[in-house]
Design an enzyme around this catalytic site. Sequence first.
Site, PDB file in Angstrom:
ATOM      1  N   LYS A 171      34.823  29.278  41.697  1.00  0.00           N
ATOM      2  CA  LYS A 171      36.252  29.430  41.988  1.00  0.00           C
ATOM      3  C   LYS A 171      36.666  30.895  41.909  1.00  0.00           C
ATOM      4  CE  LYS A 171      40.566  28.620  42.798  1.00  0.00           C
ATOM      5  NZ  LYS A 171      41.442  27.730  42.031  1.00  0.00           N
ATOM      6  N   LYS A 239      46.652  36.286  38.156  1.00  0.00           N
ATOM      7  CA  LYS A 239      45.938  35.780  36.975  1.00  0.00           C
ATOM      8  C   LYS A 239      44.479  35.522  37.291  1.00  0.00           C
ATOM      9  CE  LYS A 239      45.589  31.583  36.302  1.00  0.00           C
ATOM     10  NZ  LYS A 239      44.570  30.513  36.548  1.00  0.00           N
TER      11      LYS A 239
END
Length: 295
Positions: A171, A239
């Site tokens: 990811k 983030k």
Amino acid sequence: MNTIAFLGLGTMGSPMAVNLSEAGHTVYGWNRSEGRTVALVAAGGRRAASIAEAVRAADTVITMLPDAPQVEEVAYGTHGILAHARPGTLLIDMSTIAPRSSVRLAREAAERGVRVLDAPVAGGEAGAVEGTLSIMVGGEAADVEAAGPVFEALGKTVTHCGPHGFGQTVKAANQLVLAVTLQACAEAVVFLEKAGVDLEAAFDVLDGGLAGSRVLTRKRDNFLHRDYRPSFAMGLHHKDMGIVTDTARELGAAIPLGSVAAQLMSSAVARGDGALDHSALLRGVELLSGHDPAR
């Protein structure tokens, strides 16, 4: 069919929980803030007043939360998952967090007899609503197989990437490629507009050649119309790029383009664009280029 506790009913979590309920699973939903269970209840799911209530009867617990601190609070607290889940429960963390955080969660859960998969997703809000997410999974193969009926209700592509933490690692790579590609597309938009080229015609050409990409196709209207309603917020991608840069440092992997993209995203958030769609990287290129498309 599973009895599922779904913790985190935000932009992504709510439609995912709805899809699970509509697929026939019994879904108990919990969210930190009030008012987020309406869609799930309307789809036949149930509202849980606490984490403990949600997980006690669950075969599977799914977390979909903003970052590692929230996952850790929900997992490790005295009122959290590990304190109340039955031995043998399968905990699937579908949040995007650092690989090392996923490895720690798997280790501590195993001490309590709870199985864990890290299974972050790609596809944005549209993929969550349509049930077409791409799911990258880290953990034991037997647990991935057991989670099959759950994943089938949520995604179109499910890939077992390896042991615990590998789903999160893939990811992170996804977010790296996405950030660099978004930035390249944004630069191309300003390049073309300052040259006076018709942007729609140029996009047609780019989409038909090697420069074409799913990013360009999915974000085409965002770029054309400066539509920055968030499908995936800049602040969340910022983030994620922190995870990318930290993990790359741990691995000793050089990511020069990724580092630049991370800095540009950080700048966008600092300017107040964190709640906008990540395609709003275009605003930064316009600023650097002195380009006002309204003129």
